[in-house]
Every structure is written in structure tokens, then in C-alpha cells.
Design an enzyme around this catalytic site. Structure first.
Site, PDB file in Angstrom:
ATOM      1  N   ARG A  40       2.144   8.053   1.157  1.00  0.00           N
ATOM      2  CA  ARG A  40       1.202   9.374   1.325  1.00  0.00           C
ATOM      3  C   ARG A  40       0.320   9.000   2.610  1.00  0.00           C
ATOM      4  NH1 ARG A  40      -1.136  12.454  -2.193  1.00  0.00           N
ATOM      5  NH2 ARG A  40      -0.962  11.069  -4.141  1.00  0.00           N
ATOM      6  N   ARG A  98      -4.073   0.323  -4.080  1.00  0.00           N
ATOM      7  CA  ARG A  98      -2.957   0.393  -3.319  1.00  0.00           C
ATOM      8  C   ARG A  98      -3.281   1.424  -2.114  1.00  0.00           C
ATOM      9  NH1 ARG A  98       1.524  -2.081  -4.840  1.00  0.00           N
ATOM     10  NH2 ARG A  98       2.605  -0.727  -3.640  1.00  0.00           N
ATOM     11  N   TYR A 151       0.879  -1.201  -0.110  1.00  0.00           N
ATOM     12  CA  TYR A 151       0.062   0.098   0.033  1.00  0.00           C
ATOM     13  C   TYR A 151       0.848   1.269  -0.085  1.00  0.00           C
ATOM     14  CZ  TYR A 151      -3.383  -3.655   0.948  1.00  0.00           C
ATOM     15  OH  TYR A 151      -4.083  -4.755   0.930  1.00  0.00           O
ATOM     16  N   ASP A 152       0.296   2.366  -0.957  1.00  0.00           N
ATOM     17  CA  ASP A 152       0.939   3.394  -0.996  1.00  0.00           C
ATOM     18  C   ASP A 152       0.428   4.705  -0.126  1.00  0.00           C
ATOM     19  OD1 ASP A 152       2.693   2.153  -2.898  1.00  0.00           O
ATOM     20  OD2 ASP A 152       1.144   2.786  -4.426  1.00  0.00           O
ATOM     21  N   THR A 153      -0.982   4.574   0.016  1.00  0.00           N
ATOM     22  CA  THR A 153      -1.520   5.463   0.544  1.00  0.00           C
ATOM     23  C   THR A 153      -2.323   4.943   1.750  1.00  0.00           C
ATOM     24  OG1 THR A 153      -2.093   6.851  -1.714  1.00  0.00           O
ATOM     25  CG2 THR A 153      -3.477   7.238   0.232  1.00  0.00           C
TER      26      THR A 153
END
Lengths: 300, 300
Positions: free
Chosen positions: B52, B239, B18-20
Site C-alpha cells: 500500500r 508493518r 513492511y506492507d504500508t
């Protein structure tokens, strides 16, 4: 189908048929401080004809004694032992049915009349009109020492409702699932002199919502109120009529107790609520625009 | 079945996937004024890894600006444009989605933060922290002149809730069925520093009950909140992970938006709520006791 009362024969037949007349008050006999036109004369006529009158109200802001004062001020004859309010019913329920131990207390959301009835029945309480609880100051659990003797929360209409009272009541009920949760009544609104205002059911709604728990209600339509009356007064349900302005309290209460029911349209229920596609499933035996209409019988 | 996170591999896999990262705050990052152990380090680690971060809270007592101050006081890095509160979402909804005409007003039950967000979005309001409405004096409709420009009622958590505010809001909504009824969120409770207290859903419960009408809620789990974020931030839902302590707001919100979900047990949800016969039907993708557990990944 409810019978629409409209002429002298209708009202005379009603007077012949019923000996005990139970009246809701707000929206039936008065609006706030104004009597409904003709109500005084109708009650006088009923007394002259030997009818037993009982006043059965969900208003828990007044004790029976202070209710009597209100009747006096409006020029309506009434006696304390004819008056059954949900504050009285709640106090009797807590002391005589629930049998709250004498060393236990009730946390109260409510007003002077509710406190007076609790004292009269020997029930100890905290909260209510205590100035410490009547505040808009911020509330923190860190500054709150719960009373270890509180074993029930009782909530009625309280126009000084605030976050401190709600938080304390919530805390008592949340910390101990065996703490009893009682409400005087669940009326969503009440008819004030100048229009509808939020009722006792609205005042207790935050607790129901925050706890996801339903309280026991002692007011109409609950049987608790009728039990309370039957413990004091002998009457034949078949010759008793309940007169009210609200279908889901007054009329349901009468029906549950096997009484006849008469709906008046001077309170919260309007013509549209009882006719048309979205009308209520609660159907009274009789409907008349106003209690004052019974004056028609007088001229016979 | 939720995946129970417990060892380094689990947490590392989550960081890869996961990015966010969307965080609920109360009960996830802090309790009242105390940060959850390890939360600061975990957020720092996520930033260092280029993630983020977004903070998505139903708490409507604070504006984004005052929320930023709270983060600062707790020593947690956060930027105003990372913070999405239900007060902000409500103001954006009223101005940009509902498009309330500029000559119309909102009657507010709520606190300074809610008023600040409304002002920022150019929404006119009455009520709120107005001293005339913050009173425990008795309320009479006879003394109340409704503002003819009020076209909506907005209710959030308000620790100065009282009968005057409830009566005014009730009156606006009751007299005019076209008056919009909005709530910032419907959380039944919130985790204060020293335990649960009644939440915004409890504060608006009297209105729902008295009116027999459901409001539009803009907070989690409503899509309104996600719409508000998506209007400002680009992210790939596949993500993105939502981390929260409440199943029926945080986890449901993530699921409705197609996000992954991680439940922490430092807030209102306990182990019993997710296991055993009476467990919730809302099942998160992942469960971990505390956000602080993600520190395990750091040592890799």
C-alpha cells in the site's frame, strides 16, 4: 523598582540630574503622524534649559535627512546631527567597523531611507527598492543570477517585503556561510498611527528561521548604536537619560550603556507589562505615563 | 545507529518487513519538476508486490487533486485517496477537530491548493489569493476593516507573501488572543528544482516573532497528520515505513507514530547532518542515498 514620576518635584529633579536626553521617537514623541500631547513643549523646554537632545530611533525606513523632514512636519525642532537612526548606524557599521571592501556589495531588504544612508557612507548595494525585487511574481532560482560581489545581507523594515527578496537574501546567506547577516533592529512590532504592526524583527524572521542563524543587529539595544553616537557626540553617561516606550530595546539599550532610563507608556509597553506576576525583568529607573508629563516641571 | 542499506539483501528484507509505505514527495520522489532517478520504477515495483502506498507531504500549495496532476505529469502512478497533504490535513482539522462554527471564517496566508481543500471541507475563508491581499501597496490599519467573523488564522507556504497579508493576520491574532493560530507545517526550507528556498515555517515566522506566540502545526511531524490518515486508512504501524528526506519532519513524524523510518539523502539532509560531531539527535532506522536504490531488490 522603577520610580513613578508624578509631581513637579520629581520632574524638576530629573531636569537637574541629566544634561543629555536621548529620545526614542515612535511611541514616545509621536504616533505615526500625530505628536504625543505636550511633546513639542517639553522638547522646547529642555532646549531652553540648555539640555543636549539626541533622537535615537530603530526606525530604518528613514534616513536622518528624511527624519528631519518628519520632525519639521510635526512642528518639532530637530537637527540632522541630533538624529541617530538604525539605518544610519547600519551604514556606519558596514563602512567603518566591518570595513566592507569597496568592490563588495550589500543585498538590502529595506526602503529608501536605508538606501540613502548606505549611499551617504559609500556602501554599494543591490536589492532594496529595485523594481526587479519589488514583485509578487513567482521566484525561481533558475532565473536568478546572484551578484558575485554580494558579501553581506542587510535587512530592515520593508513594507514591500516579498518572496523574491526573501529567497535572494536566503540564497546569498545559504550558499556562503561567510556572507555577513545584519539587521537594522529586531523590534517585533512598531506603533503605527492606528495600532501595532509587524516590525523589522518580524521582516527578518523568515531568514533567521530558514537559515537557523542569528543576525548581528545594529539597532537598540545593541551597543553598535551607542558606539555610533559616541563617535560623534561627547556626553557623560552618568548625566544622560534614555527615554523610550519599549523595555527590550530602549530601556535595555540605556542600561547597557550605563545611562539612566525613563519608560513612557504611550507606546508598546502598558502598565500590565511592568506590574503584576508576568512583568518584565527589565526595570527602568523611572516611569511616567507620557513625555508630556514633563510639562509639570515647566510651571516651577 | 541507523542501518545503512547498500546491497540486495538489505532492500529485499525491507520489502518483506513492511506492507504500508508512506512517502514524502519533494526531495524523495522528485526535485521540482524532475523525478528522482529510479523513483518511478521503485513505486511500480512496490505496487506489483502488493504494497500500500501513501504520499504524505507538507507541501500545502497544492490540493490533493492538483497533487494528483503533478504525479500524472511526472509519470508516477498515484490516486487522490493515497495523497495526504498538509493543506488537506489543515482543512480536515479545522472542520472536524477544531469544529470551526459554520458562520466563522479563517484568514488564510496561502495559495490556491490550500483554498481548494478548505472549500472541499466547507470551511469559509478570506485572504489567500484575494487580489486585495496580493499587493505590495503600503498597508494602513486606518483603511482596514477587519472581518468580524474571522476566528482563526491559517498560514502555509505562500510565494505571494507580503506586508498586507502579514499585517492583517497579525491584527486578527493580536486583537483577540482567542483567535486560533494554525500553520500547515513548519518546514524551514523546501527543495525546489534548483535548490533550497524558504519554506512554510519561514513564511509564518514573522507572525510568531511579532506575536511571541507559537502556532499549532498540522503537518509532519505533528500527530494531526497521522490522525488524518488513520481516519481514512487502516494500517499496522509495525508493518509501516515512512520514507523522507528531512529528519525533523519526516523521520520524527514516523517515529512519533511508531512507524519504521528510512532517510534518503536526495533532499535537505546531507551525509554530514547524520554523521560527525554535530549530527542530529533524530536517528532514522534506515538510511539509503536515494529511493532509486530500492531497484536493487527488483533484480532478485
Amino acid at each position: 523598582m522603577a520610580v513613578r514620576l508624578s509631581d513637579r518635584e520629581h520632574y524638576e529633579a530629573l531636569l537637574d540630574k541629566y544634561d543629555t536626553w536621548m529620545f526614542d521617537c515612535d511611541g514616545v514623541l509621536w504616533h505615526g503622524d500625530r505628536p504625543i500631547e505636550g511633546a513639542v513643549q517639553v522638547l522646547d523646554m529642555l532646549r531652553k534649559r540648555g539640555k543636549r537632545l539626541l533622537f535615537v530611533t530603530n526606525n530604518a525606513t528613514k534616513s536622518r535627512r528624511s527624519y528631519k523632514t518628519k520632525f519639521d512636519q510635526l512642528g518639532i525642532e530637530a537637527h540632522v546631527d541630533e538624529i541617530y537612526g538604525s539605518a544610519y548606524a547600519a551604514a556606519v557599521y558596514i563602512s567603518s567597523v566591518m570595513k566592507l571592501p569597496k568592490d563588495k556589495k550589500v543585498y538590502v531588504i529595506g526602503m529608501l531611507g536605508l538606501e540613502e544612508e548606505l549611499r551617504n557612507e559609500g556602501v554599494s548595494y543591490v536589492g532594496g527598492t529595485d523594481p526587479a525585487d519589488c514583485t509578487l511574481e513567482s521566484f525561481s532560482l533558475a532565473d536568478f543570477t546572484p551578484d558575485p560581489d554580494v558579501a553581506a545581507v542587510l535587512c530592515g523594515l520593508d513594507t514591500a517585503i516579498n518572496y523574491t527578496k526573501l529567497s535572494k537574501a536566503f540564497h546569498y546567506l545559504h550558499r556562503d556561510p561567510s556572507c555577513r547577516f545584519l539587521v537594522t533592529n529586531e523590534d517585533s512590532t512598531f506603533p503605527s498611527a492606528h495600532g501595532l504592526l509587524p516590525g523589522a524583527g518580524a521582516v527578518s524572521a523568515p531568514l533567521r528561521f530558514a537559515l537557523n542563524r542569528d543576525p548581528l543587529s545594529v539597532g537598540k539595544p545593541a551597543k553598535t548604536m551607542l558606539d555610533c553616537i559616541q563617535a560623534k557626540v561627547q556626553f557623560n553617561p552618568k548625566r544622560t537619560i534614555m527615554i523610550g516606550d519599549r523595555l527590550n530595546t530602549d530601556i535595555l539599550f540605556g542600561q547597557a550603556g550605563g545611562l539612566a532610563t525613563l519608560l513612557v507608556l504611550t507606546g508598546v509597553t502598558s502598565e500590565e507589562n511592568i506590574t503584576g506576576p508576568n512583568s518584565s525583568t527589565i526595570v527602568p529607573d523611572y516611569v511616567t505615563p507620557s513625555i508630556g508629563d514633563l510639562r509639570l516641571a515647566k510651571s516651577s
